[in-house]
Design a protein around this motif. Sequence first.
Motif, PDB file in Angstrom:
ATOM      1  N   ASP A  90       0.822  -1.214   0.000  1.00  0.00           N
ATOM      2  CA  ASP A  90       0.000   0.000   0.000  1.00  0.00           C
ATOM      3  C   ASP A  90       0.854   1.261   0.000  1.00  0.00           C
ATOM      4  O   ASP A  90       0.417   2.302  -0.492  1.00  0.00           O
ATOM      5  CB  ASP A  90      -0.922  -0.008   1.212  1.00  0.00           C
ATOM      6  CG  ASP A  90      -2.079  -0.977   1.033  1.00  0.00           C
ATOM      7  OD1 ASP A  90      -3.170  -0.527   0.665  1.00  0.00           O
ATOM      8  OD2 ASP A  90      -1.873  -2.180   1.239  1.00  0.00           O
ATOM      9  N   CYS A  91       2.050   1.179   0.564  1.00  0.00           N
ATOM     10  CA  CYS A  91       2.972   2.315   0.548  1.00  0.00           C
ATOM     11  C   CYS A  91       3.272   2.724  -0.885  1.00  0.00           C
ATOM     12  O   CYS A  91       3.175   3.902  -1.250  1.00  0.00           O
ATOM     13  CB  CYS A  91       4.255   1.931   1.292  1.00  0.00           C
ATOM     14  SG  CYS A  91       5.524   3.222   1.295  1.00  0.00           S
ATOM     15  N   LYS A  92       3.627   1.742  -1.721  1.00  0.00           N
ATOM     16  CA  LYS A  92       3.915   2.054  -3.126  1.00  0.00           C
ATOM     17  C   LYS A  92       2.656   2.521  -3.855  1.00  0.00           C
ATOM     18  O   LYS A  92       2.717   3.414  -4.716  1.00  0.00           O
ATOM     19  CB  LYS A  92       4.502   0.821  -3.825  1.00  0.00           C
ATOM     20  CG  LYS A  92       5.983   0.620  -3.556  1.00  0.00           C
ATOM     21  CD  LYS A  92       6.783   1.714  -4.245  1.00  0.00           C
ATOM     22  CE  LYS A  92       8.267   1.678  -3.875  1.00  0.00           C
ATOM     23  NZ  LYS A  92       8.925   0.446  -4.259  1.00  0.00           N
ATOM     24  N   ILE A  93       1.523   1.929  -3.518  1.00  0.00           N
ATOM     25  CA  ILE A  93       0.274   2.329  -4.174  1.00  0.00           C
ATOM     26  C   ILE A  93      -0.029   3.795  -3.902  1.00  0.00           C
ATOM     27  O   ILE A  93      -0.355   4.561  -4.813  1.00  0.00           O
ATOM     28  CB  ILE A  93      -0.890   1.435  -3.709  1.00  0.00           C
ATOM     29  CG1 ILE A  93      -0.711   0.005  -4.229  1.00  0.00           C
ATOM     30  CG2 ILE A  93      -2.228   2.007  -4.195  1.00  0.00           C
ATOM     31  CD1 ILE A  93      -1.691  -0.997  -3.635  1.00  0.00           C
ATOM     32  N   ILE A  94       0.085   4.210  -2.644  1.00  0.00           N
ATOM     33  CA  ILE A  94      -0.277   5.585  -2.305  1.00  0.00           C
ATOM     34  C   ILE A  94       0.703   6.577  -2.926  1.00  0.00           C
ATOM     35  O   ILE A  94       0.306   7.651  -3.402  1.00  0.00           O
ATOM     36  CB  ILE A  94      -0.364   5.761  -0.766  1.00  0.00           C
ATOM     37  CG1 ILE A  94      -1.132   7.041  -0.409  1.00  0.00           C
ATOM     38  CG2 ILE A  94       1.001   5.792  -0.114  1.00  0.00           C
ATOM     39  CD1 ILE A  94      -1.454   7.168   1.071  1.00  0.00           C
ATOM     40  N   MET A  95       1.996   6.222  -3.006  1.00  0.00           N
ATOM     41  CA  MET A  95       2.964   7.129  -3.622  1.00  0.00           C
ATOM     42  C   MET A  95       2.747   7.250  -5.127  1.00  0.00           C
ATOM     43  O   MET A  95       2.789   8.349  -5.683  1.00  0.00           O
ATOM     44  CB  MET A  95       4.390   6.666  -3.317  1.00  0.00           C
ATOM     45  CG  MET A  95       4.801   6.876  -1.871  1.00  0.00           C
ATOM     46  SD  MET A  95       6.574   6.646  -1.563  1.00  0.00           S
ATOM     47  CE  MET A  95       6.735   4.878  -1.816  1.00  0.00           C
ATOM     48  N   LEU A  96       2.506   6.128  -5.786  1.00  0.00           N
ATOM     49  CA  LEU A  96       2.303   6.168  -7.236  1.00  0.00           C
ATOM     50  C   LEU A  96       0.992   6.871  -7.586  1.00  0.00           C
ATOM     51  O   LEU A  96       0.919   7.608  -8.573  1.00  0.00           O
ATOM     52  CB  LEU A  96       2.317   4.748  -7.809  1.00  0.00           C
ATOM     53  CG  LEU A  96       3.695   4.107  -7.894  1.00  0.00           C
ATOM     54  CD1 LEU A  96       3.580   2.618  -8.207  1.00  0.00           C
ATOM     55  CD2 LEU A  96       4.558   4.796  -8.956  1.00  0.00           C
ATOM     56  N   THR A  97      -0.037   6.646  -6.786  1.00  0.00           N
ATOM     57  CA  THR A  97      -1.311   7.334  -7.022  1.00  0.00           C
ATOM     58  C   THR A  97      -1.129   8.844  -6.938  1.00  0.00           C
ATOM     59  O   THR A  97      -1.632   9.604  -7.781  1.00  0.00           O
ATOM     60  CB  THR A  97      -2.360   6.867  -6.006  1.00  0.00           C
ATOM     61  OG1 THR A  97      -2.538   5.445  -6.118  1.00  0.00           O
ATOM     62  CG2 THR A  97      -3.693   7.558  -6.241  1.00  0.00           C
ATOM     63  N   HIS A  98      -0.404   9.278  -5.915  1.00  0.00           N
ATOM     64  CA  HIS A  98      -0.161  10.713  -5.740  1.00  0.00           C
ATOM     65  C   HIS A  98       0.733  11.240  -6.863  1.00  0.00           C
ATOM     66  O   HIS A  98       0.490  12.340  -7.395  1.00  0.00           O
ATOM     67  CB  HIS A  98       0.493  10.970  -4.386  1.00  0.00           C
ATOM     68  CG  HIS A  98       0.423  12.392  -3.946  1.00  0.00           C
ATOM     69  ND1 HIS A  98      -0.600  12.893  -3.169  1.00  0.00           N
ATOM     70  CD2 HIS A  98       1.240  13.442  -4.200  1.00  0.00           C
ATOM     71  CE1 HIS A  98      -0.406  14.176  -2.960  1.00  0.00           C
ATOM     72  NE2 HIS A  98       0.709  14.537  -3.566  1.00  0.00           N
TER      73      HIS A  98
END
Length: 354
Positions: A90-98
């Motif tokens: 989820d860490c990577k998901i939230i960074m890539l989404t942003h």
Amino acid sequence: MAERKQYDALALLSGGLDSLLAVRTIMDQGLTVLGLHFVTPFFGKPHLIPFWKSHYGVEGVAVDIRQPYVDMVLDGPSQGFGKWLNPCVDCKIIMLTHAARLLPEYGAKFLISGEVIGQRPMSQREDALNLITKKAGVRDLLLRPLCARNLPPTPMEESGLVDRERLNDWYGRGRKPQYAQAELYGFTEIPTPAGGCCLTEAHGAARFVQLLTHRDRPSPGDFSLARAGRQVWADHRWLAFGRTAEDNDELAGLAEPDDYVFKLADFPGPLAVGRPLKGDWEPEAVRDAAALIASYSGKARKKFEATGEPVRVHVQRKGATETLAVIPARETGLAWAEPAPALVREWKKGRTQA
């Protein structure tokens, strides 16, 4: 207002070797890249951005995602925690989404990240990489230059914007290709791998879980305080104090008006921040904490042992300062203790059962 500089790509920039090499690999093809250095209460070193520019030729900007990141941790990551409190997927998901949302601001066409298939067991398995790109909605936007030739071609490669043959096919946990590439670039200081944040560490996770047992939704500031210095608790009473001058400076910057701030009046020693979570501390608790803090000043202890005279400790709160005379003591009535890693497993077990 000055027009924002435009770039061909935006990159996730942790400052670790992989992220730097991923950026340079794309820059080698004549494309411009801006590194996004995400800052949360659990990771982020924005003060190093000028260093990365001067030493590695990589341009970066700090991106504050503290509140959304804390919300993700508190609400429970969709892909779960790792061994401790780490939400790596989820860490990577939230960074890539942003990062994807920032593309129009910089006129950028695609995103870069520095993963290598098989390098990390939770977030860099091939199935995890596919899940991350899908959940973040960046399947047609994300290029992973270090392992790209082990993955299907992206639209950026198919269009000719990026030459696939000049990308890498690295795989696994070995670091030899990275070190060889860094040497070719002439890096005089080889950065260590970015590694896990403090959420991956037993004692770091314990600090945060201790906080979560006493406050349902801690703020980003609470989590930042939980990282700083040394941490001890006596039931709901929370005390953080410095081990170095740098710790003291950090704690002073994190103190809030409602906190108790302890500082020795006449001797060098730790600065401490006591954060009330359930109303004001009793006067006896404030005095107890002051005695504990005084015990961590070697000069204060020696003075007391030589003269028998109490040590003065200033306690500041809400703009007012009280000075207490206390006897330095490691063993006090409240039995302050550091958070234990066993707390993490019990907390996670409770969440699963709930």
